[in-house]
Design a protein around this motif. Sequence first.
Motif, mmCIF file in Angstrom:
data_model
loop_
_atom_site.group_PDB
_atom_site.id
_atom_site.type_symbol
_atom_site.label_atom_id
_atom_site.label_comp_id
_atom_site.label_asym_id
_atom_site.label_seq_id
_atom_site.Cartn_x
_atom_site.Cartn_y
_atom_site.Cartn_z
ATOM 1 N N HIS A 41 21.057 -75.693 62.023
ATOM 2 C CA HIS A 41 20.279 -74.546 62.520
ATOM 3 C C HIS A 41 19.535 -74.901 63.794
ATOM 4 C CE1 HIS A 41 17.373 -76.940 60.362
ATOM 5 N NE2 HIS A 41 18.042 -76.748 59.250
ATOM 6 N N SER A 63 23.852 -66.012 64.923
ATOM 7 C CA SER A 63 23.199 -66.546 66.112
ATOM 8 C C SER A 63 22.690 -65.464 67.042
ATOM 9 C CB SER A 63 24.141 -67.472 66.863
ATOM 10 O OG SER A 63 25.193 -66.728 67.388
ATOM 11 N N GLU A 114 13.165 -69.329 61.298
ATOM 12 C CA GLU A 114 13.952 -68.555 62.268
ATOM 13 C C GLU A 114 13.208 -67.273 62.622
ATOM 14 O OE1 GLU A 114 16.709 -69.102 63.942
ATOM 15 O OE2 GLU A 114 17.367 -70.952 62.994
ATOM 16 N N SER A 151 18.973 -69.108 68.890
ATOM 17 C CA SER A 151 18.756 -69.150 67.442
ATOM 18 C C SER A 151 20.130 -69.238 66.795
ATOM 19 C CB SER A 151 18.103 -67.858 66.931
ATOM 20 O OG SER A 151 16.867 -67.615 67.545
ATOM 21 N N GLN A 152 20.281 -70.100 65.818
ATOM 22 C CA GLN A 152 21.552 -70.134 65.076
ATOM 23 C C GLN A 152 21.350 -70.728 63.689
ATOM 24 O OE1 GLN A 152 25.219 -71.066 66.907
ATOM 25 N NE2 GLN A 152 26.085 -72.031 65.111
ATOM 26 N N VAL A 155 16.496 -73.316 66.529
ATOM 27 C CA VAL A 155 15.480 -72.287 66.803
ATOM 28 C C VAL A 155 15.061 -72.400 68.264
ATOM 29 C CG1 VAL A 155 14.462 -71.970 64.505
ATOM 30 C CG2 VAL A 155 13.740 -73.916 65.911
ATOM 31 N N SER A 160 10.105 -68.108 64.764
ATOM 32 C CA SER A 160 10.478 -68.551 66.116
ATOM 33 C C SER A 160 10.961 -67.367 66.955
ATOM 34 C CB SER A 160 11.573 -69.620 66.047
ATOM 35 O OG SER A 160 11.144 -70.693 65.260
ATOM 36 N N TYR A 161 11.703 -66.480 66.329
ATOM 37 C CA TYR A 161 12.182 -65.254 67.001
ATOM 38 C C TYR A 161 10.996 -64.367 67.362
ATOM 39 C CZ TYR A 161 14.116 -60.536 67.249
ATOM 40 O OH TYR A 161 14.411 -59.259 67.641
ATOM 41 N N THR A 171 9.018 -65.914 70.194
ATOM 42 C CA THR A 171 9.790 -65.849 71.437
ATOM 43 C C THR A 171 9.789 -64.436 72.003
ATOM 44 O OG1 THR A 171 11.151 -67.675 70.645
ATOM 45 C CG2 THR A 171 12.076 -66.333 72.428
#
Length: 401
Positions: free
Chosen positions: A297, A186, A348, A278-279, A299, A351-352, A355
Amino acid sequence: MDTASPLPRRTRVGIVGAGPAGLLLARLLHGRGIDCVVLESRDRSYAEQRQRAGILEQSAVDALRASGAGARLDREGIAHDGIELRFDGRSHRVDFPSLTGGSRVWVYAQTEVVKDLIALQLAEGPPLLFEAEAVSVSGADTDRPVIGYRHGGAERSLECDYVVGCDGFHGVTRRSVPEGVLRSYSRTYPYSWLGILADAPPVYDELIYAHSPRGFALASMRSPSVSRLYLQVPNGEDPAAWSDDRIWDELDVRLASAGSRKLERGPITAKSVLPMRSQVTEPMSHGRVFLAGDAAHIVPPTGAKGLNLAAADVVVLAGAFAHLERTGSSELLDAYSETCLRRVWRAEHFSYFMTTTLHTDPAQSAFETRLQLAQLHRIADSPHAAAEFAENYTGHFPGWA
Ligand code: RFL
Ligand code: PHB
């Protein structure tokens, strides 16, 4: 056990949670003749009103159509062929069809997806119990897992052949898996979103994602007369600190680019602060218990992937249950976690990337800001970088099954 109870006591697939994942799974199983029951802790109106996602990938639209819940989406959903990136005083439109061989996305709110699925399920089945809170999931290692739940003031149980936890990030299913079986990865972010709904026409006919010296802003929409808008704010921010005028002024500043129009203002009908996280939990199953959607999960919403991942998980799961019914083989169920995690980790990463490229970390140096801008200029200047962005945003990956 109370034999006079009309409540189901046994089912093939017990589903915990009536968010998009649980509801869509139930419809897909029902369509294949597979018996299931959905337990939802909240009441119907709460489930239908929760403001969340707005963007559907083509594969999620296809799944909703296959579930029988596509009619209103086809009438009222708005197809979008691109998004606009604003940064460094410039605007750049990313055109999805030309970069991906025809892909697009759809604006259709999660509230509407959930209403459509609930209406269909209450009319046609399978059983859906509101105000039925799962308190335990036991026996994952046996061939009869059991969901313990509370309904109408009584403790009850539902015996299942399989259990699917679609109970979101705070659900009970993941927590019922014995310690040491699951591993989670995460990341939290040093900022949140202030999200508003406003009775005001969207400023532009596509979504605008803006990088600005004052932080990130996003202009989205729900319909031609309702806007959904977001501002980056510090973690722990009190929405009451944001008057309507302050919100509109800040949106105007952050969304401005050369020649852009000011937002048309209107009454703000909802205002809330959303943390970003996030996880991923691995594996996404244990014995006869499976996790799908936000239960497995999370996001940050910048990539618009959460609902789409939830839909992708349950499409895989419904196919795996159908394969089991048809052939007696659990091979696809056994492969469920591995199959889903490939898409999950891609989302993920995207999205990371979205972000961390678009937001301003309070600890960020001027050097790091220049790196963000270099990356955004690269998407604007290079068709290869733009295509990579468009494939990720639309969820269209050539060569993937
Ligand atoms: P949900 O929607 O959280 O549903 C879980 C359900 O389980 C119930 N539940 C229980 N029921 C019985 N017993 C228990 N013990 C239970 N515990 C919980 C809950 O009441 C609930 O009804 O999970 P699901 O189905 O996996 O769906 C996931 C999506 O909701 C989520 O990923 C998206 O909303 C994320 N997201 C977005 N996703 C997109 O694909 N595109 C977007 O544009 C997008 N925008 C967003 C978003 C999420 C946001 N927030 C609020 C985090 C924008 C925002 C602001
Ligand atoms: C929304 O319309 O709520 C929305 C759209 C795009 C995002 C996140 C949220 O990336």
